[in-house]
Scaffold this motif. Structure first.
Motif, PDB file in Angstrom:
ATOM      1  N   UNK A   1       0.839  -1.208   0.000  1.00  0.00           N
ATOM      2  CA  UNK A   1       0.000   0.000   0.000  1.00  0.00           C
ATOM      3  C   UNK A   1       0.871   1.255   0.000  1.00  0.00           C
ATOM      4  N   UNK A   2       1.970   1.219   0.720  1.00  0.00           N
ATOM      5  CA  UNK A   2       2.881   2.367   0.743  1.00  0.00           C
ATOM      6  C   UNK A   2       3.494   2.596  -0.633  1.00  0.00           C
ATOM      7  N   UNK A   3       3.783   1.514  -1.343  1.00  0.00           N
ATOM      8  CA  UNK A   3       4.294   1.654  -2.709  1.00  0.00           C
ATOM      9  C   UNK A   3       3.241   2.346  -3.571  1.00  0.00           C
ATOM     10  N   UNK A   4       1.980   1.973  -3.410  1.00  0.00           N
ATOM     11  CA  UNK A   4       0.893   2.622  -4.161  1.00  0.00           C
ATOM     12  C   UNK A   4       0.794   4.101  -3.812  1.00  0.00           C
ATOM     13  N   UNK A   5       0.975   4.424  -2.535  1.00  0.00           N
ATOM     14  CA  UNK A   5       0.926   5.824  -2.112  1.00  0.00           C
ATOM     15  C   UNK A   5       2.089   6.616  -2.712  1.00  0.00           C
ATOM     16  N   UNK A   6       3.268   6.020  -2.760  1.00  0.00           N
ATOM     17  CA  UNK A   6       4.412   6.682  -3.400  1.00  0.00           C
ATOM     18  C   UNK A   6       4.111   6.940  -4.875  1.00  0.00           C
ATOM     19  N   UNK A   7       3.524   5.953  -5.522  1.00  0.00           N
ATOM     20  CA  UNK A   7       3.168   6.085  -6.930  1.00  0.00           C
ATOM     21  C   UNK A   7       2.199   7.253  -7.128  1.00  0.00           C
ATOM     22  N   UNK A   8       1.197   7.332  -6.275  1.00  0.00           N
ATOM     23  CA  UNK A   8       0.209   8.417  -6.392  1.00  0.00           C
ATOM     24  C   UNK A   8       0.872   9.783  -6.249  1.00  0.00           C
ATOM     25  N   UNK A   9       1.766   9.927  -5.282  1.00  0.00           N
ATOM     26  CA  UNK A   9       2.426  11.220  -5.076  1.00  0.00           C
ATOM     27  C   UNK A   9       3.403  11.528  -6.197  1.00  0.00           C
ATOM     28  N   UNK A  10       4.057  10.503  -6.726  1.00  0.00           N
ATOM     29  CA  UNK A  10       4.947  10.710  -7.872  1.00  0.00           C
ATOM     30  C   UNK A  10       4.189  11.200  -9.089  1.00  0.00           C
ATOM     31  N   UNK A  11       2.971  10.673  -9.266  1.00  0.00           N
ATOM     32  CA  UNK A  11       2.139  11.138 -10.380  1.00  0.00           C
ATOM     33  C   UNK A  11       1.730  12.594 -10.179  1.00  0.00           C
ATOM     34  N   UNK A  12       1.454  12.978  -8.946  1.00  0.00           N
ATOM     35  CA  UNK A  12       1.107  14.376  -8.661  1.00  0.00           C
ATOM     36  C   UNK A  12       2.277  15.281  -9.039  1.00  0.00           C
ATOM     37  N   UNK A  13       3.475  14.914  -8.597  1.00  0.00           N
ATOM     38  CA  UNK A  13       4.650  15.746  -8.888  1.00  0.00           C
ATOM     39  C   UNK A  13       5.017  15.742 -10.369  1.00  0.00           C
ATOM     40  N   UNK A  14       4.555  14.726 -11.103  1.00  0.00           N
ATOM     41  CA  UNK A  14       4.841  14.649 -12.536  1.00  0.00           C
ATOM     42  C   UNK A  14       3.926  15.540 -13.368  1.00  0.00           C
ATOM     43  N   UNK A  15       2.908  16.102 -12.751  1.00  0.00           N
ATOM     44  CA  UNK A  15       1.966  16.964 -13.453  1.00  0.00           C
ATOM     45  C   UNK A  15       2.566  18.369 -13.562  1.00  0.00           C
ATOM     46  N   UNK A  16       2.817  18.846 -14.786  1.00  0.00           N
ATOM     47  CA  UNK A  16       3.407  20.182 -14.940  1.00  0.00           C
ATOM     48  C   UNK A  16       2.498  21.304 -14.440  1.00  0.00           C
ATOM     49  N   UNK A  17       1.212  21.018 -14.235  1.00  0.00           N
ATOM     50  CA  UNK A  17       0.315  22.018 -13.656  1.00  0.00           C
ATOM     51  C   UNK A  17       0.483  22.111 -12.141  1.00  0.00           C
ATOM     52  N   UNK A  18       1.182  21.148 -11.563  1.00  0.00           N
ATOM     53  CA  UNK A  18       1.435  21.134 -10.123  1.00  0.00           C
ATOM     54  C   UNK A  18       2.854  21.616  -9.842  1.00  0.00           C
ATOM     55  N   UNK A  19       3.800  21.155 -10.673  1.00  0.00           N
ATOM     56  CA  UNK A  19       5.205  21.501 -10.461  1.00  0.00           C
ATOM     57  C   UNK A  19       5.882  21.565 -11.812  1.00  0.00           C
TER      58      UNK A  19
END
Length: 97
Positions: free
Chosen positions: A31-49
């Protein structure tokens, strides 16, 4: 031709180690791996960062990390299955010391 006996040893320590590994995997490690994946996807969004470091993160850092996380998750699932079989075999055989 020589006959070789296979040594079969199953100590309490081995059984405990198997149970601990299972507990770690089942206790949310995947589950922690899934959570890391979710946050990595957030940071990969150029509208976020965005910016040079963000671009590097999106282009290489995160894809490489995500591939490693996906591989780890797959291997942990395989390990879980193997440990279930090992546990069954140990406990069925009586798990003699």
């Amino acid at each position: 031709m020589e006959d070789f006996m296979s040594r079969v040893l199953s100590t309490e320590q081995a059984k405990t180690a198997i149970q601990q590994i299972q507990a770690i995997i089942n206790g949310g490690f995947t589950d922690q791996i899934s959570q890391l994946d979710a946050q990595g996807r957030v940071l990969s969004d150029p509208n976020v960062w965005d910016g040079p470091l963000a671009s590097q993160f999106r282009g290489s850092t995160w894809p490489e990390t995500k591939a490693a996380l996906d591989k780890a998750r797959t291997e942990l699932e395989q390990l879980r299955g193997q440990l279930n079989q090992i546990s069954t075999n140990i406990f069925t055989a009586g798990g003699g010391n």
